[in-house]
Structures are given as C-alpha cells and as structure tokens.
Enzyme design. Sequence first.
Site, PDB file in Angstrom:
ATOM      1  N   HIS A   1       0.844  -1.205   0.000  1.00 27.57           N
ATOM      2  CA  HIS A   1       0.000   0.000   0.000  1.00 27.57           C
ATOM      3  C   HIS A   1       0.883   1.260   0.000  1.00 27.57           C
ATOM      4  O   HIS A   1       0.730   2.143  -0.843  1.00 27.57           O
ATOM      5  CB  HIS A   1      -0.901  -0.026   1.243  1.00 27.57           C
ATOM      6  CG  HIS A   1      -1.802   1.158   1.365  1.00 27.57           C
ATOM      7  ND1 HIS A   1      -3.120   1.134   1.014  1.00 27.57           N
ATOM      8  CD2 HIS A   1      -1.575   2.425   1.799  1.00 27.57           C
ATOM      9  CE1 HIS A   1      -3.673   2.319   1.219  1.00 27.57           C
ATOM     10  NE2 HIS A   1      -2.746   3.129   1.702  1.00 27.57           N
ATOM     11  N   GLU A   2       1.823   1.311   0.936  1.00 26.45           N
ATOM     12  CA  GLU A   2       2.686   2.497   1.024  1.00 26.45           C
ATOM     13  C   GLU A   2       3.557   2.629  -0.230  1.00 26.45           C
ATOM     14  O   GLU A   2       3.833   3.737  -0.682  1.00 26.45           O
ATOM     15  CB  GLU A   2       3.554   2.453   2.294  1.00 26.45           C
ATOM     16  CG  GLU A   2       2.769   2.496   3.614  1.00 26.45           C
ATOM     17  CD  GLU A   2       1.743   3.630   3.712  1.00 26.45           C
ATOM     18  OE1 GLU A   2       2.006   4.724   3.185  1.00 26.45           O
ATOM     19  OE2 GLU A   2       0.667   3.414   4.316  1.00 26.45           O
TER      20      GLU A   2
ATOM     21  N   HIS B   1       1.772   4.536  -2.805  1.00 22.89           N
ATOM     22  CA  HIS B   1       1.904   5.989  -2.602  1.00 22.89           C
ATOM     23  C   HIS B   1       3.291   6.455  -3.064  1.00 22.89           C
ATOM     24  O   HIS B   1       3.442   7.498  -3.689  1.00 22.89           O
ATOM     25  CB  HIS B   1       1.754   6.335  -1.112  1.00 22.89           C
ATOM     26  CG  HIS B   1       0.342   6.282  -0.595  1.00 22.89           C
ATOM     27  ND1 HIS B   1      -0.672   7.039  -1.123  1.00 22.89           N
ATOM     28  CD2 HIS B   1      -0.229   5.576   0.418  1.00 22.89           C
ATOM     29  CE1 HIS B   1      -1.806   6.803  -0.450  1.00 22.89           C
ATOM     30  NE2 HIS B   1      -1.561   5.910   0.480  1.00 22.89           N
TER      31      HIS B   1
ATOM     32  N   GLU C   1      -4.737   7.881  -2.812  1.00 25.51           N
ATOM     33  CA  GLU C   1      -5.188   6.617  -2.242  1.00 25.51           C
ATOM     34  C   GLU C   1      -5.499   5.602  -3.346  1.00 25.51           C
ATOM     35  O   GLU C   1      -5.332   4.402  -3.152  1.00 25.51           O
ATOM     36  CB  GLU C   1      -6.415   6.874  -1.353  1.00 25.51           C
ATOM     37  CG  GLU C   1      -6.814   5.734  -0.444  1.00 25.51           C
ATOM     38  CD  GLU C   1      -5.795   5.370   0.632  1.00 25.51           C
ATOM     39  OE1 GLU C   1      -4.786   6.085   0.816  1.00 25.51           O
ATOM     40  OE2 GLU C   1      -6.008   4.330   1.284  1.00 25.51           O
TER      41      GLU C   1
HETATM   42 ZN    ZN Z   1      -3.014   5.241   1.911  1.00 20.21          ZN
END
Ligand code: ZN
Length: 512
Positions: A269-270, A273, A299
């Site tokens: 997830h990170e 980003h 997101e």
């Molecule tokens: Zn996030």
Amino acid sequence: MSTISLCEPKYLELKNRLSQIQDLEVAACVLNWDQTTYMPTGGTYARGRQIATLKEFAHEKFTDPTIGQLLEDLRPYEKSLPYDSTEASLIRVTRRDYERAIRVPSEFMAKFCQHQAVSYETWVKAKSLKDFSLVQPYLEKTLELSRELASFFPHQHIADPLIDFVDEGMTVSILRPLFNELRQKLLPIVEAITSAPPIDDSCLYQHYPKEQQLKFGHTVIERVGFDFQRGRQDETPHPFTSSFSIGDVRITTRVYEDNFTEALFSTIHEVGHALYEQGISLELEGTPLAEGSSSGIHESQSRLWENMVGRNRGFWECFYPQLQGIFLKQLSHVSVSEFYRAINKVAKSPIRTDADEVTYNLHVMIRFDLELAMLEGKLAVQDLPEAWNERYKTDLGLVPANDSEGVMQDVHWYGDMVGGMFQGYTLGNLIAAQIYEASVKFDPEISFGIERGNFTLLHKWLKHNIYQHGRKYTANELINRVTGKSLSIAPFIRYIQDKYSNIYHLKLPIVA
Ligand code: ZN
C-alpha cells in the site's frame, strides 16, 4: 511562448519563493519522519515546537502579499499558455493554494492547532479507558472550530470547503448520491458473500518471523518498482509515506509476527503511494506541483497496488513458490488457491483498518454520513456513539463491543477535524478500479505481466498517465483524461463481482 515565461523575471521570482517555502515545509516533514521512526520520546515536546516554528515560517512566507502580487502580474501567462504547461499549471495551482491560505486568519489556525493537540492527547487516554465522555467536550469544540473554518469559504454545503482542502472539486452534492448508490449496491453483495461458508484463513495467523517477512517484502517491492536509490524503508507503529523530494521518498512498515498479511499488504500500500511520488516529473521539483493530485487520487494508487495487484491471483501464482520456500513450515501444506482465498477473505468486522476490500467502503460511508450530520447540526456529539452503533448494526450487522472499537477507533476527528476526513478512502477505491480497468483495456499485456512478476508495463503506464503530472490536474480532470469517463462506481462494482463470485463460488446479485 513557454520560453518567454521561463525567462520572465516575475515567474522566476515566484518559483524561487515557492522553492524556499517548500524547503521549510520539507524540513518540518523530515523532523516529523524522524519523530515517528528514531527520535527518543524525550524529544517530543521540543520537536513539536520545532515543527510548528518551521510551518509558521512557511505559512508567513506563502501568505506574503508579494506572492499575491506576483500571481496577479502573471495572470496573462496563465491564460495564454497551454493549460497543462508547467508554467500555466504552476500559476493556476499556486493561486488556488494562495487564495485558500489567505482566507483563514493565522490566529484562528494557531487556536485550532492548539486545540487539536490537546484533543489528540485526550483521545489517546479516552480510547485506552474506553470512555467517550472524556473526549466528548473536545470533539464538540472541534466540531465548532471545523464549522468556523468552513465559514471562511463560500460554500453550498458546510462540508464542501473541508472536503475541497484534500479532494479539490469534490462536493457533497457529487459525493452523497455517489456513495448512496455504492452503499445500496454493496449491501446485498456483502450479505451474499458473508452468508456463504466462511473461508479458513488460519494459515495467515501462524508464527512468521519478522526478519523473513521483511526480506520477502523487500523482494516484492523492489520487483514492483520501488527505487531504493531514491527511497528507503523503516519501521513505525503506524505505516506512512513521506516525500522529501522526488529523489527521496520513504515508506514505513510495521510487522506482526502472528499475522502475515499486516506487514506485506500495508507495505505494498505504502509503495503505491511512493511510486506515485517517485514518478513525478523532475521538472516539477521544488514547486507545489510536485505532489499527488488529491487525497482520493493518491489513495487510488496505493489501493491499486495493494488490492488489484497484491491480492491478485496471478501475482500469487508468481510469488507463492518463493514465499513457500521462505516459510516452509507454515505454508508447505497450503496450496496457492487456499492462500489466495485466505488473503481475500470477506468478513463483517468492527474495525475499518482491518476490513477487506468488499466491506471497507461501508465503514468509510458510515463516517462520511455521520460527519455530514454533525456539520449540518442534525447530530449532536453526545448522540454520536449511539448513531455510530446503530449504523454499524444496519450496515455490518454488528455492534462494537465498546466505544474504543466503535466511535473512537480512528484518530481523524480527534486529532484533526470533522469534515473531509474520510471520503478520500472510498474515492481511492473507486478511482483505483476505474484506472486499473482502463489500463488493462489499453494494454491487456499489463495483466499477463503481473502473472509473470513483470510490473514494468503497469508501472510505466501509470507513470505516463498519472504520476508524472503531479498536481497539474485535479482529480476529476485526471480521471476523465485517463479513463475517458467521469468518476463512476461501475468499474469497482464489476471488479468486486468478478473477483468474489469466483472466490466464493457465488452468482452475486446482478447490478449494472
Ligand atoms: Zn493510503
């Protein structure tokens, strides 16, 4: 024309000033990263002051009337240069930021920040004691201040300016019908899935030594395209991504030895980003354009990599043998199908951050609706816990065991404000599905690549269509450019139906 503007002294002066402001903001960001990774706790008080000082300097420099005058003088260039040229975009986006910043009196911001710090401390205590009444008066004050903040801006709905801070261009009149439709379509899907025989995911909750988890995670994120020459990974209690420049983007991770999914999926997830931040065009470095477009778009990139890639069957066909090799004792008797089903188990649960991708948006929409009700004056803070529990009963069929697992579970309302706090999560999921669908339609090789552990095609496509542009386009502009359509729930619903009818062997409710 573009060359003229680059040499225009006023444009150069604007860029220089913005670059200095950026330096101050990034320095505050480095101090914050240090605080959450390596700083001894004894430094907390002084660090808070140091960060506040840098932010105050940055704010003062940015709201200096000279910036306003430069933007005014450069208005003709903004109109005559191509809309998506770096120069026109920089002037346009800076003007929006400037006009927003000067509307809020700095005394008000200082008062709000002080209140947020005390409210946060009280929330930590109230949460550990499971006692909402302790934090209630602080939340009442936060609500009052959030309304006051919104009142500095013209608006149709009181929440619109607060939403606009992070998801520019999104309003209650766009989001409310979109989310209502999503909720109506999701509720029967969740019902159908959770009525099916539950998936056994016990294989994920064995002992997984930390070092090996980190080693496997490292391999995955390197393959996905995270550039360790321009980034690093550290450990923290709450994972996040920080960007200090396009050449220095850092992610953090937490590892639970009794839960395999936490570290790996929050890391992917990170990384989603981080890939966005690492992929911004170098031309935008040091300017307000060198960031993601909005909270929802940012997101969407983390959720795309976490869910559409990281929880994809093909991805595990490729990586599972390697994972089994590392965790022989834990996984030698678990087939790739069983593992794939386990990491995609759907269950009604009280905690948003633990939720699977099917139920997740229901958690978000509960918060979004309650935020609006509070801001509209239809829901008093003292009635919030009851309203929260009622809505959990209706949407997820459960009542949280206590307020710490209920209304106090997320920090947002207690450490930040009421309004604009949650819509970005659901927007992220919707946009991720819409963008991923568009990418695969554009080049079907992208999904075959994932099955072979080759992410270059997807990474390049996202970089070309999204990452490189930074903040040049608003979320709505970007979605239209990239997918040819405006934001819609249809791709997300299609994605969920296709994936989960297969995993749960169901014919899911047909929705358009
Ligand atoms: Zn996030």
